[in-house]
Each structure stands twice: as C-alpha cells, then as structure tokens.
Enzyme design. Structure first.
Site, PDB file in Angstrom:
ATOM      1  N   GLY A  91       0.801  -1.220   0.000  1.00 14.16           N
ATOM      2  CA  GLY A  91       0.000   0.000   0.000  1.00 14.16           C
ATOM      3  C   GLY A  91       0.833   1.269   0.000  1.00 14.16           C
ATOM      4  O   GLY A  91       2.063   1.233   0.021  1.00 14.16           O
ATOM      5  N   ASP A  92       0.141   2.381  -0.009  1.00 13.07           N
ATOM      6  CA  ASP A  92       0.770   3.696  -0.120  1.00 13.07           C
ATOM      7  C   ASP A  92       0.852   4.361   1.246  1.00 13.07           C
ATOM      8  O   ASP A  92       1.129   3.698   2.249  1.00 13.07           O
ATOM      9  CB  ASP A  92      -0.011   4.542  -1.130  1.00 13.07           C
ATOM     10  CG  ASP A  92       0.840   5.603  -1.808  1.00 13.07           C
ATOM     11  OD1 ASP A  92       1.129   6.626  -1.168  1.00 13.07           O
ATOM     12  OD2 ASP A  92       1.209   5.416  -2.992  1.00 13.07           O
ATOM     13  N   ILE A  93       0.583   5.642   1.319  1.00 18.62           N
ATOM     14  CA  ILE A  93       0.751   6.382   2.564  1.00 18.62           C
ATOM     15  C   ILE A  93      -0.566   6.468   3.332  1.00 18.62           C
ATOM     16  O   ILE A  93      -1.643   6.563   2.740  1.00 18.62           O
ATOM     17  CB  ILE A  93       1.290   7.811   2.286  1.00 18.62           C
ATOM     18  CG1 ILE A  93       1.803   8.458   3.572  1.00 18.62           C
ATOM     19  CG2 ILE A  93       0.251   8.675   1.586  1.00 18.62           C
ATOM     20  CD1 ILE A  93       2.643   9.711   3.340  1.00 18.62           C
ATOM     21  N   ALA A 156      -8.507   2.010   6.556  1.00 18.16           N
ATOM     22  CA  ALA A 156      -7.421   1.690   5.634  1.00 18.16           C
ATOM     23  C   ALA A 156      -6.799   0.354   6.025  1.00 18.16           C
ATOM     24  O   ALA A 156      -6.811  -0.031   7.197  1.00 18.16           O
ATOM     25  CB  ALA A 156      -6.362   2.794   5.667  1.00 18.16           C
ATOM     26  N   MET A 157      -6.233  -0.336   5.034  1.00 19.81           N
ATOM     27  CA  MET A 157      -5.612  -1.631   5.281  1.00 19.81           C
ATOM     28  C   MET A 157      -4.325  -1.772   4.489  1.00 19.81           C
ATOM     29  O   MET A 157      -4.210  -1.281   3.371  1.00 19.81           O
ATOM     30  CB  MET A 157      -6.567  -2.768   4.885  1.00 19.81           C
ATOM     31  CG  MET A 157      -7.809  -2.822   5.722  1.00 19.81           C
ATOM     32  SD  MET A 157      -8.908  -4.189   5.265  1.00 19.81           S
ATOM     33  CE  MET A 157     -10.204  -3.932   6.480  1.00 19.81           C
ATOM     34  N   GLY A 169      -1.937  -4.450   9.260  1.00 19.00           N
ATOM     35  CA  GLY A 169      -3.364  -4.754   9.349  1.00 19.00           C
ATOM     36  C   GLY A 169      -4.270  -3.620   8.934  1.00 19.00           C
ATOM     37  O   GLY A 169      -4.210  -3.151   7.802  1.00 19.00           O
ATOM     38  N   PHE A 170      -5.093  -3.120   9.883  1.00 14.68           N
ATOM     39  CA  PHE A 170      -6.137  -2.154   9.534  1.00 14.68           C
ATOM     40  C   PHE A 170      -6.146  -0.992  10.512  1.00 14.68           C
ATOM     41  O   PHE A 170      -5.731  -1.121  11.664  1.00 14.68           O
ATOM     42  CB  PHE A 170      -7.515  -2.827   9.505  1.00 14.68           C
ATOM     43  CG  PHE A 170      -7.911  -3.490  10.796  1.00 14.68           C
ATOM     44  CD1 PHE A 170      -8.543  -2.774  11.809  1.00 14.68           C
ATOM     45  CD2 PHE A 170      -7.653  -4.838  11.010  1.00 14.68           C
ATOM     46  CE1 PHE A 170      -8.906  -3.382  13.002  1.00 14.68           C
ATOM     47  CE2 PHE A 170      -8.022  -5.460  12.200  1.00 14.68           C
ATOM     48  CZ  PHE A 170      -8.651  -4.734  13.191  1.00 14.68           C
ATOM     49  N   ALA A 171      -6.646   0.155  10.040  1.00 13.31           N
ATOM     50  CA  ALA A 171      -6.762   1.358  10.869  1.00 13.31           C
ATOM     51  C   ALA A 171      -8.161   1.925  10.684  1.00 13.31           C
ATOM     52  O   ALA A 171      -8.514   2.394   9.589  1.00 13.31           O
ATOM     53  CB  ALA A 171      -5.713   2.386  10.468  1.00 13.31           C
ATOM     54  N   CYS A 187      -3.632   6.916   1.035  1.00 15.64           N
ATOM     55  CA  CYS A 187      -3.528   5.656   0.283  1.00 15.64           C
ATOM     56  C   CYS A 187      -3.244   5.889  -1.189  1.00 15.64           C
ATOM     57  O   CYS A 187      -3.463   5.004  -2.023  1.00 15.64           O
ATOM     58  CB  CYS A 187      -4.788   4.810   0.459  1.00 15.64           C
ATOM     59  SG  CYS A 187      -5.147   4.411   2.195  1.00 15.64           S
TER      60      CYS A 187
END
Length: 240
Positions: A91-93, A156-157, A169-171, A187
């Site tokens: 993923g990205d930022i 986001a993941m 993981g996830f936020a 992202c």
C-alpha cells in the site's frame, strides 16, 4: 476445532517499537512452523495474535508507495507533532493517530486459508460488520482495498506476509482528527475523502466498545476464540 487467538490491547504506543515487536512475533511463529514441518519442534506452537493499539501522530509509507503523496516537509510535520516512517507493508501512505484504533493480526494463514485476497476481504468483512453495529452502512469499493461509507474511506488496510504469516493490518477511524489527512494523498487516492464514525454519526464513540465489536466479528469471520492476554511486557515474555 476452534482456533485460539491471543488478544492484546496495548493502548497508546509509539509506532516504531510496535512495528519491531510485530516482526519478532511474526518471526517466532514462522520459526516454530518451520521446525514443526522439519520434525524438530516438540512443544506446543504459539497461537495467532491480534494487537490493538492507538498511535501518536504518524504517517507511514508502504513499500509500493509514492514519497510525493506526503504533502508536507519534515519541518512542517514537526509543527503538526507528527513523524514519518517508511515501512514494509503493502500500500501507499496513510495516517495513524489518536482517536483511531489500529489492529495488527499476526496470523498463520496455514491455520485458516492461504489466500491473501481472501484474507483482505475477510478483514474488510470484520470492519463492515462492526460499524454496522453502530448503524453505519459500510461497503467495499471494487478495485480498492479498505472499507468505505458513501464513497469516503473509514478504514485503511495494508499487510505484509512471510511464509503465510501476516503482520500490519487495519486502521479504523473512530474519533480521529481528520484534518491530519490533509497532509497526504491518503492511500495514494486523490479523488476520495476520508471519514470517521464520529464524522458520520455526529458524536464521539467509546473506542473500547468499538474494539469489542471488532473482536466479536473477527471471531466469527475467522472462526477463532479470542483470549485476552495483557500488556506489551506480557507479549514480549510469551513470544520473545
């Protein structure tokens, strides 16, 4: 047989130490799995782990991310009391900060299913079900990872997997200060906004209650039984 998941609620923790801790737990599970496969492990292997944390303001850039998606200089980030870290997830930022719960499942997918696409969809399902408990109808967006509400990203993941053992993981944005997302292209997606449960419902939520709903649905989706396990020190003692 139902699988056991070790559940650690670690509270507010700086990003770097938890990142390093994830690596150590992941490596312990990978090593035990290899020894067991080679017939050299005679004990009882460690269970899967799910960590919940809340981080101070930090921007993290995944290995496939674009540096230019950080829209502020290091000096400007200091004014926001935020740090910037390049990390090893996909993923990205993205942004982590107070009012957001971050979940780090460290799972041996050989115990579940060896399919990264299915794993990500399963994480999304957990969050979709959890926010539905608060009257928020979330969904997936085709071709994009994460969870969305009316076109706005609420969760986001990004993950990393080694020998089918996951980390990162996830936020999930709960009572998050969304202005911090203005400092990045979240992202790497320039035409989508972000949301939080607070911004959607118009009121702050009890974050512990949200965590409880996430755990409940994690148990159902992954067919595991979560066992509360304690602090960072206990995690280090059990795994390191």
């Amino acid at each position: 047989m139902e699988k056991t998941l070790e559940l650690y609620k670690l509270g507010l923790q700086s990003y770097q130490p938890i990142w390093e801790l994830q690596h150590k737990v992941q490596q312990r599970i990978v090593t035990e799995k290899k020894l067991e496969r080679d017939g050299e492990f005679t004990g009882e292997r460690k269970n899967d782990v799910l960590l919940f944390v809340e981080h101070p303001h930090v921007y993290t850039l995944g290995k496939s991310g674009v540096q230019e998606h950080l829209l502020r200089s290091q000096l400007e980030l200091q004014e926001w009391d935020a740090e910037f870290v390049k990390i090893d997830r996909g993923g990205d930022i993205t942004y982590h900060g107070p009012g957001q719960i971050v979940g780090y499942p460290i799972l041996d997918l050989d115990r579940h299913f060896t399919d990264i696409h299915r794993y990500l969809r399963s994480l999304e399902e957990v969050i979709i079900r959890a926010v539905d408990d608060f009257g928020v109808k979330a969904e997936r967006v085709e071709g994009l990872t994460g969870v969305w509400v009316a076109g706005q990203k609420i969760c986001a993941m990004g993950i990393r997997c080694s020998r089918w053992v996951t980390m990162h993981g996830f936020a999930l944005n709960i009572n998050t200060d969304l202005s911090y997302f203005d400092n990045i292209v979240p992202c790497g997606i320039s035409n989508k906004e972000v949301a939080s449960l607070e911004s959607i419902l118009g009121a702050s939520l009890d974050q512990e209650e949200v965590i409880e709903r996430v755990v409940c649905h994690f148990e159902k989706v992954f067919e595991v039984s979560a066992k509360p396990s304690g602090s960072v020190r206990e995690l280090e003692h059990n795994f390191l």
